[in-house]
Design an enzyme around this catalytic site. Structure first.
Site, PDB file in Angstrom:
ATOM      1  N   ASP A  31     -17.479 -22.234   7.351  1.00  7.17           N
ATOM      2  CA  ASP A  31     -16.408 -22.103   8.351  1.00  7.17           C
ATOM      3  C   ASP A  31     -15.397 -21.022   7.970  1.00  7.17           C
ATOM      4  O   ASP A  31     -14.459 -20.764   8.730  1.00  7.17           O
ATOM      5  CB  ASP A  31     -15.704 -23.444   8.586  1.00  7.17           C
ATOM      6  N   ASP A  36      -9.002 -23.665   1.198  1.00 10.74           N
ATOM      7  CA  ASP A  36      -9.078 -25.120   1.206  1.00 10.74           C
ATOM      8  C   ASP A  36      -8.835 -25.646  -0.200  1.00 10.74           C
ATOM      9  O   ASP A  36      -9.363 -25.113  -1.179  1.00 10.74           O
ATOM     10  CB  ASP A  36     -10.455 -25.578   1.681  1.00 10.74           C
TER      11      ASP A  36
END
EC number: 3.1.26.11
Length: 304
Positions: A67, A211
């Site tokens: 992603d 992340d």
């Protein structure tokens, strides 16, 4: 300088949010655009924005989850089709070079511009006279980085009115005075340029995180930032899930901003379990810890 959010979702695209991509536009500062991550369909999102691929100078990849990188081969190819000729540099974790070169080779893609790929490991990723970019390793189960962008301090404005009172007229002499030099006028008067320069303007600091769950390097990356861009995949009630999947919550992101002495927090990378109506609650959770918090949505633009 602006931040344009091209994708603000987590994991997979949803009807409300595409996956991660953030553009830092610096058209006034260096006539270029930097991109942070390039999730699937980023080039489609760009078509709906003011961004021109020909202005794209650098791409910083935080980590190699799909992603954050699945849009990269297509974007690199389209930049070539659209007449991009200037050098483009891609920075990212070890493996990014193999991913890009394999994708381009297998698809028979030939770029018309020079492409440089730098796999990062050192603390300083890039530095010139105007900007410095530092990276720090995060905690996500896969090599994931945060980037700290530091703008160089700017020399203060020249006191034109004060110089005019001395009879100094605008012209080439102003450049020397702006540099703080001693200048001798035609009548023999010596002018000390440093006395006519205003206070130095501090450069901006931007921290953009990949992340992560809470990690030691986060504070180094975020300290005294003018703006922090941080994932908040989950709301406060899902702290255990966030930790298990190595992500952050609203409260975690806000706590970092508070501890870092930052001025502003923008949260992104929002789970598809939350819809637009939930944005207000997610922001409120952040603001309970760090009041100056905003939430990013696709195509949101934040001036810096």
């Amino acid at each position: 300088m602006e931040l344009i959010f091209l994708g603000t979702g987590a994991g997979a695209p949803s009807k409300g949010r595409n996956v991660t991509a953030i553009a830092l536009t610096m058209l006034n500062e260096r006539n270029s655009i930097w991109l942070f991550d390039c999730g699937e369909a980023t080039q489609h999102q760009i078509l709906r924005s003011s961004i021109k691929l020909s202005k794209l100078e650098k791409i910083f990849i935080t980590h190699l989850h799909g992603d954050h990188i699945f849009g990269l081969p297509g974007l690199l190819s389209s930049r070539s089709f659209q007449g991009g000729e200037t050098r483009l540099t891609v920075y990212g974790p070890v493996g990014i070079a193999n991913y890009i070169r394999t994708s381009l080779a297998v698809s028979g893609t030939h770029l018309k511009y020079p492409l440089e790929i730098i796999e990062i490991s050192d603390e300083t990723v890039f530095e010139d006279a105007d900007f410095k970019v530092i990276c720090g390793e995060l905690d996500h189960g896969i090599m994931s980085y945060g980037y700290r962008i530091e703008e160089a301090d700017k020399t203060g404005a020249l006191d034109a009115a004060g110089l005019a009172a001395l009879g100094v007229k605008p012209g080439p002499i102003f450049k020397e005075l702006k540099e703080g030099k001693m200048v001798t006028l035609e009548d023999g008067t010596v002018v000390d340029g440093s006395r006519f320069i205003g206070p130095t303007k501090k450069g901006r600091i931007i921290a953009i995180f990949g992340d992560t769950r809470a990690a030691p390097n986060e504070l180094m990356i975020a300290r005294d930032a003018d703006v922090i861009v941080h994932e908040a995949t989950f709301g406060a009630e899902m702290g255990d899930v966030a930790c298990e999947y190595m992500h952050s919550t609203t409260i975690g992101a806000a706590t970092l901003a508070k501890n870092a002495g930052a001025k502003r927090l923008i949260v992104t990378h929002i789970s598809s379990r939350y819809n637009r109506e939930d944005n207000r609650e997610l922001v409120a959770e952040c603001q309970s810890v760090f009041p100056n918090t905003e939430i990013a949505t696709d195509f949101a633009i934040f001036e810096l």
